[in-house]
Design a protein around this motif. Structure first.
Motif, mmCIF file in Angstrom:
data_model
loop_
_atom_site.group_PDB
_atom_site.id
_atom_site.type_symbol
_atom_site.label_atom_id
_atom_site.label_comp_id
_atom_site.label_asym_id
_atom_site.label_seq_id
_atom_site.Cartn_x
_atom_site.Cartn_y
_atom_site.Cartn_z
ATOM 1 N N ILE A 337 -3.165 36.515 -39.935
ATOM 2 C CA ILE A 337 -2.735 35.415 -40.804
ATOM 3 C C ILE A 337 -3.721 34.270 -40.592
ATOM 4 O O ILE A 337 -3.819 33.727 -39.492
ATOM 5 C CB ILE A 337 -1.317 34.951 -40.440
ATOM 6 N N VAL A 338 -4.466 33.930 -41.620
ATOM 7 C CA VAL A 338 -5.454 32.853 -41.518
ATOM 8 C C VAL A 338 -4.855 31.597 -42.123
ATOM 9 O O VAL A 338 -4.501 31.577 -43.306
ATOM 10 C CB VAL A 338 -6.765 33.212 -42.242
ATOM 11 N N ASN A 339 -4.725 30.558 -41.318
ATOM 12 C CA ASN A 339 -4.227 29.262 -41.795
ATOM 13 C C ASN A 339 -5.384 28.275 -41.781
ATOM 14 O O ASN A 339 -5.826 27.831 -40.726
ATOM 15 C CB ASN A 339 -3.094 28.770 -40.894
ATOM 16 N N VAL A 400 -1.490 38.108 -35.564
ATOM 17 C CA VAL A 400 -2.341 37.082 -34.961
ATOM 18 C C VAL A 400 -2.557 35.985 -35.991
ATOM 19 O O VAL A 400 -2.873 36.281 -37.144
ATOM 20 C CB VAL A 400 -3.710 37.662 -34.551
ATOM 21 N N MET A 401 -2.369 34.736 -35.574
ATOM 22 C CA MET A 401 -2.689 33.630 -36.483
ATOM 23 C C MET A 401 -4.014 33.012 -36.074
ATOM 24 O O MET A 401 -4.200 32.595 -34.940
ATOM 25 C CB MET A 401 -1.600 32.557 -36.480
ATOM 26 N N LEU A 402 -4.938 32.974 -37.036
ATOM 27 C CA LEU A 402 -6.235 32.324 -36.828
ATOM 28 C C LEU A 402 -6.217 30.977 -37.537
ATOM 29 O O LEU A 402 -6.000 30.912 -38.748
ATOM 30 C CB LEU A 402 -7.365 33.195 -37.389
ATOM 31 N N LEU A 403 -6.466 29.910 -36.764
ATOM 32 C CA LEU A 403 -6.501 28.569 -37.340
ATOM 33 C C LEU A 403 -7.944 28.159 -37.634
ATOM 34 O O LEU A 403 -8.802 28.181 -36.755
ATOM 35 C CB LEU A 403 -5.874 27.561 -36.371
ATOM 36 N N SER A 404 -8.179 27.848 -38.874
ATOM 37 C CA SER A 404 -9.406 27.168 -39.275
ATOM 38 C C SER A 404 -8.951 25.822 -39.840
ATOM 39 O O SER A 404 -7.811 25.431 -39.654
ATOM 40 C CB SER A 404 -10.137 28.013 -40.322
ATOM 41 N N ASP A 405 -9.815 25.089 -40.501
ATOM 42 C CA ASP A 405 -9.370 23.873 -41.187
ATOM 43 C C ASP A 405 -10.371 23.508 -42.268
ATOM 44 O O ASP A 405 -11.411 24.161 -42.431
ATOM 45 C CB ASP A 405 -9.126 22.714 -40.210
ATOM 46 N N SER A 406 -10.041 22.477 -42.991
ATOM 47 C CA SER A 406 -10.850 22.081 -44.147
ATOM 48 C C SER A 406 -12.280 21.751 -43.738
ATOM 49 O O SER A 406 -13.233 22.020 -44.475
ATOM 50 C CB SER A 406 -10.207 20.869 -44.825
#
Length: 615
Positions: A337-339, A400-406
Motif C-alpha cells: 500500500i503506497v501512501n 506493507v505500507m510505504l510512505l512517500s510524500d508530495s
C-alpha cells in the motif's frame, strides 16, 4: 546594487523558474534539469504549484514555480535560498522575491510588467523602475515581444506563440550556464514529435532567448558548474512516483510474479497509476477502480490469486481503505500500500507536502491490525524502497505500507540504473511438502509467516476471509483463547521482521551531546545541515535517519543510548517523536516540527541544532 553572488565557476547553484500556471514553468524546469544531468551535475528539484486547475491569471495565488539545485558535489535538496530567479510576471516576482539571496540574479519578462499585472500583484509602482530590486542583479528581457517576433512567420495562433516564451527564458538561462542548446533541441524534437509546428516554434523561441543573451551581453559573466563525482553507471533523472512504479516492476520481475496495481486516482499519487498503465509491455496489470474501497479489495483479491499486488493512494484515500487493510492483515496476504502523503486533514493542501499520515499508517485501522510501515528518503530511493516493500510483503506474507510524500513524488534526482544482479533476491515461502500435509495457516517458525500457496495450485485449494481463524487450519472459530493467541501472533510476526532489517547507521559522532533524527523525505535537508556543521568544525553531533518505522531496526535503542539529547525533526506536529517516546520513554527527546506544506530548509535545521548544542 549588491555584488552578484554568481561567479565564473561555482560549486552549486539554486535556480527557480516562476510564472503563471499556464507559462510552462514545470516543463522549462524539467528541460533545464535534463540539460544539467547531461552536463554531469548532481541535482535535486521540487515543483510548487497551486491545486486549482485555473487560478486567476496573473494573481499571486496562480503562481507556479520549479526550483532546482545543481552542483559539482553531491546534492541532497533543491536548496533554501535562490541564486537565480526567473520571473515571468509581477506576481511571480512578488511571490518569490523573498527567497532570493542579496546579490542574486533576477531574469524578468519586462513585457508583462504592465499596470494591469502590477495591480494584480499588489505593486503600487513598477519594481523594475523603483528601488525595490536595488539589492539584486536584474536582467530585463522582452521575452514576450521577442518571442512574437521570432515566431511571426509560423502561422500560429497568438496564444500558441505567447506560450512559447518559456523557451525564450530557457534559452537565456542555458546561455547563463554555458550550456549548448543542441541536446535541448533534441529533447524538444522528441517531446513534440507529433506536432511539427510546436517543435519549430519552441526551437525558434529557444534560439531567440539564447541569442538575445549572446548579442546584447546582458549576462555579465557565464557560470560553469563542474561535473559531480558520482559512482560510475548509467543515470537518468527520475521522480518519486515513477521510481515507485519501477521498483514494483523490478520486484515482480525478480520474484517471478505478475504485478497487479489496483488504484483510484488521487493527488499526488496518480502518476504511479499512469506510469504502470503504460507498462503492459512489462506485464503490469492495472485496474482503475471506481473508488478507493474497490481498489484495495481488488488488490487483496489479486494477492490471493498469487500476484504481487499493490494499491496506491494519499491520506484521504487511505482513510477509505482502512477497513480493507484490516482484511489484508487478518487474511495474512502480501500487499503493498503506497501512501503518497499530502498536507491534510481532509482536502487540506493537496499539492503541498507533509509527513502527517504517520499515525494513520501505524494505527489507522480498527482492531489490532499491525502492519509493516516504511518510508522513502529521496525521489531515486523510492525505487529501492518500493522494491523493498514488495520484498518484505512477499517474503513475510503481510501487508506493507510505504510512505512517500508530495515532495518526493514530483521532485526529481539522478538515479543510477541498477545493473543485473544488484537487487537482492526475493524468496517467497512456499510449502514444499505434499498438498495433503499442508494447511492454510501453517507457519515457518523463525519469522512466523505462513506459506503462500495460491488457491489455484492443484491440491492447495483453500479459502480465507475476515473472520478469525483457527491457528494452523484457518477454520473459522470464536474460541476466546485462539483469538488472543492469533492477535499476539500477528503482532509478533511483524516484530520479528526487525531481525532482517539493516542496522540503523549514524553519520558524524557515534556518541555525544546531540543525535539528530529524521525519517522519510527530510533526509536531504537534515543530512546537508549536519554535514555542513561538521565541515565547520562541530564534532559533537550525530545524525540517524529512519526508513523502517515499524518495526524499528533492532539497534535503535543502542544508538539512542549514546547521546545526551535526541532532536527529532519532522514535517508534522510530532508524530514520530511521540511514537519513539511510546517505545523508548527513557531518552531525552527534543523536537522540531514544521507544518507549512513546505519541506525543511537546511538553515532551519542548522539553527535548531546550534540552539540545542548551546543548552
Amino acid at each position: 546594487m549588491a555584488e552578484s553572488v554568481l561567479t565564473s565557476e561555482m560549486r552549486k547553484v539554486v535556480v527557480r523558474f516562476s510564472g503563471d500556471s499556464g507559462d510552462g514553468m514545470q516543463l522549462t524546469g524539467d528541460m533545464f534539469s535534463q540539460s544539467s544531468g547531461i552536463a554531469g551535475n548532481d541535482l535535486t528539484t521540487i515543483p510548487d504549484f497551486p491545486a486549482e486547475i485555473r487560478a486567476p491569471q496573473g494573481s499571486i495565488g496562480g503562481v507556479s514555480s520549479f526550483q532546482i539545485q545543481i552542483g559539482g558535489t553531491e546534492i541532497y535538496t533543491p536548496g533554501d535560498v535562490v541564486d537565480v530567479l526567473v520571473a515571468m510576471n509581477p506576481a511571480a516576482l512578488a511571490a518569490n522575491l523573498g527567497f532570493l539571496k542579496p546579490g542574486g540574479t533576477i531574469i524578468v519578462d519586462e513585457d508583462n510588467f504592465t499596470s494591469k499585472n502590477l495591480k494584480k500583484a499588489d505593486y503600487e509602482s513598477n519594481p523594475l523602475d523603483d528601488e525595490t530590486l536595488e539589492d539584486f542583479q536584474v536582467i530585463r528581457a522582452p521575452a514576450t515581444s521577442m518571442t512574437k517576433e521570432a515566431l511571426k512567420d509560423l502561422g500560429l495562433e497568438m496564444q500558441a506563440i505567447t506560450r512559447s516564451k518559456n523557451m525564450f527564458a530557457l534559452g537565456l538561462v542555458l546561455n547563463l550556464f554555458s550550456r549548448p542548446i543542441e541536446k535541448t533541441v533534441e529533447f524538444i524534437e522528441k517531446k513534440f514529435n507529433k506536432k511539427p509546428a510546436l517543435v519549430e516554434a519552441n526551437k525558434k523561441a529557444l534560439n531567440a532567448g539564447y541569442n538575445f543573451a549572446e548579442s546584447t551581453e546582458v549576462i555579465a559573466k557565464s557560470v560553469f558548474i563542474p561535473p559531480a563525482k558520482l559512482p560510475k553507471g548509467t543515470y537518468r533523472n527520475i521522480d518519486g512516483n515513477t521510481a515507485v512504479a519501477w521498483g514494483l516492476l523490478a520486484a515482480a520481475e525478480k520474484s517471478g510474479r505478475k504485478l497487479s496495481l489496483s488504484s483510484y486516482p488521487i493527488t499526488p499519487a496518480s502518476e504511479i497509476l499512469h506510469e504502470l498503465s503504460a507498462r503492459r509491455d512489462m506485464g503490469a496489470i492495472v485496474f482503475q477502480a471506481e473508488d478507493e474501497i474497490a481498489a484495495i479489495t481488488a488488490a487483496i483479491g489479486a494477492a490471493f490469486s498469487g500476484n504481487l499486488s499493490a494499491t496506491t493512494t494519499s491520506g484521504p484515500g487511505a482513510s477509505l481503505k482502512s477497513e480493507a487493510m484490516g482484511l489484508a492483515v487478518i487474511s495474512e496476504l502480501p500487499l503493498v500500500i503506497v501512501n503518497v502523503q499530502r498536507a491534510g486533514p481532509s482536502t487540506g493542501l493537496p499539492t503541498k507536502t507533509e509527513q502527517s499520515d504517520l499515525y494513520q499508517a501505524l494505527y489507522g485501522r480498527h482492531g489490532e491490525a499491525p502492519m509493516v510501515v516504511m518510508a522513502a528518503s529521496s525521489p531515486d530511493d523510492c525505487f529501492y524502497f518500493s522494491y523493498e516493500a514488495a520484498k518484505i510483503a512477499l517474503e513475510h506474507i503481510t501487508p506493507v505500507m510505504l510512505l512517500s510524500d508530495s515532495y518526493l513524488s514530483s521532485g526529481t534526482s539522478p538515479w543510477r540504473i541498477p545493473e543485473e544482479g544488484e537487487l537482492e533476491e526475493i524468496n517467497i515461502p512456499r510449502y514444499e511438502g505434499l498438498p495433503q500435509d499442508w494447511q492454510p495457516y501453517m507457519r515457518q517458525q523463525e519469522f512466523l509467516n505462513r506459506y503462500w500457496m495460491s488457491p489455484g495450485d492443484a491440491g492447495f485449494e483453500h479459502r480465507i476471509g475476515g473472520l478469525e481463524k483457527k491457528e494452523i487450519t484457518g477454520n473459522l472459530t470464536y474460541e476466546p483463547l485462539n483469538h488472543e493467541k492469533m492477535t499476539k501472533l500477528r503482532e509478533e510476526k511483524i516484530d520479528r521482521i526487525a531481525k532482517k532489517l539493516p542496522k540503523q547507521k549514524v553519520i558524524g559522532a557515534k556518541s555525544g551531546k546531540l543525535l539528530v533524527v529524521g525519517w522519510g523525505s527530510t533526509h536531504g535537508a537534515i543530512n546537508t545541515a549536519v554535514t555542513e556543521l561538521m565541515e565547520d568544525g562541530e564534532k559533537d553531533i550525530g545524525f540517524t535517519h529512519f526508513n523502517y518505522i515499524k518495526p524499528l531496526p533492532e539497534n535503535t535503542e543502542a544508538v539512542f543510548s549514546n547521546y545526551d539529547q535526541i532532536l527529532v525533526c519532522e514535517l508534522n506536529n510530532g508524530q514520530f517523536v511521540h511514537y519513539l517516546r511510546s517505545i523508548y520513554p527513557h531518552f531525552n527527546y527534543k523536537q522540531f516540527n514544521k507544518i507549512q506544506g513546505q519541506p525543511f530548509f537546511t538553515t532551519e535545521i542548522k539553527a535548531q541544532i546550534i540552539n540545542h548544542l548551546s543548552e
